[in-house]
Design an enzyme around this catalytic site. Sequence first.
Site, PDB file in Angstrom:
ATOM      1  N   ARG A   1       0.837  -1.206   0.000  1.00 14.97           N
ATOM      2  CA  ARG A   1       0.000   0.000   0.000  1.00 14.97           C
ATOM      3  C   ARG A   1       0.867   1.249   0.000  1.00 14.97           C
ATOM      4  NH1 ARG A   1      -4.633  -0.039   4.401  1.00 14.97           N
ATOM      5  NH2 ARG A   1      -5.297   1.768   3.193  1.00 14.97           N
TER       6      ARG A   1
ATOM      7  N   CYS B   1      -1.555   5.869   9.413  1.00 14.19           N
ATOM      8  CA  CYS B   1      -1.899   4.626   8.709  1.00 14.19           C
ATOM      9  C   CYS B   1      -2.890   4.980   7.618  1.00 14.19           C
ATOM     10  CB  CYS B   1      -2.470   3.599   9.693  1.00 14.19           C
ATOM     11  SG  CYS B   1      -3.889   4.206  10.641  1.00 14.19           S
TER      12      CYS B   1
END
Length: 282
Positions: free
Chosen positions: A178, A238
């Site tokens: 990611r 995050c």
Amino acid sequence: MSPLIEINDLLLADKTNLVILDSRGFAGAHDRYLAGHLDGALFVNLDPDLAAHTENAAEGGRHPLPTPEAFAELLTRLGITPETRVVVYDDKAGANSAARLWWMLKAIGHPQVQVLNGGVQAAIDHGVALSTEETVPTPASTPYPVPAGFNGTVNIDEVGKAAHDDSRLVIDVRENARYLGQTEPLDLIAGHIPGAINAPYMLFNLDASGKYKPAEELRAAYTDALGNVKPQDTIVHCGSGVTACHTLLALEHAGLPGAKLYVGSWSEWSRRDLPVGKENRY
């Protein structure tokens, strides 16, 4: 007080003025709680208990913090006072709502809060019989004082400046794919905040059993990652400000407290038409 508690220590703990919270999130959270939880544990849901409803993730991300008033109301409903000892766990090795709730309580100055190391799986592995009966909370007789706010957060402007300041550090705790922009299952754009380093929480924080690594091992890993940057000059993020709290707990456990949380995280940054990085930087 250590941010972590082992299952055996929890079982032997004085239950006077102790509240155990089963904090789970996402689809089926309540059903998973009913399928098996620690006896007496109260259910807390990431949505809506630990996040505010938002129709525009570009302003605060997918899981913005609730108002201090709403959080105080939640604690009152759960029977928690400033003197209550709180132990929280989830079914994701503390990486989901448990760490978020731990951080929220710490951020308002609640003095006694710990996360069960290894989550509900640690209890199962220990042979603890789980309950399938919902525990109904008894509200506190006195409302929890409304905090002034959540300490230790930074906004999107400060993150952008910190990522290009050699005296500060931005840590992206998402998995490397990611971070590199190779995949993005939740947000609109793949990639990362330019200048942020990648320290995937599962790789850095957890051992093979799903528990936090020993404090000295975590300290060595994060001391290396931080380099010359002080923990208090570090920002952690995050996807939406939830799993980042797992790393904030790891830093606390390692004896490196003081890092800040960017609550909006990638879910906010990626919706603001801001620069996107895809290079690898550890």
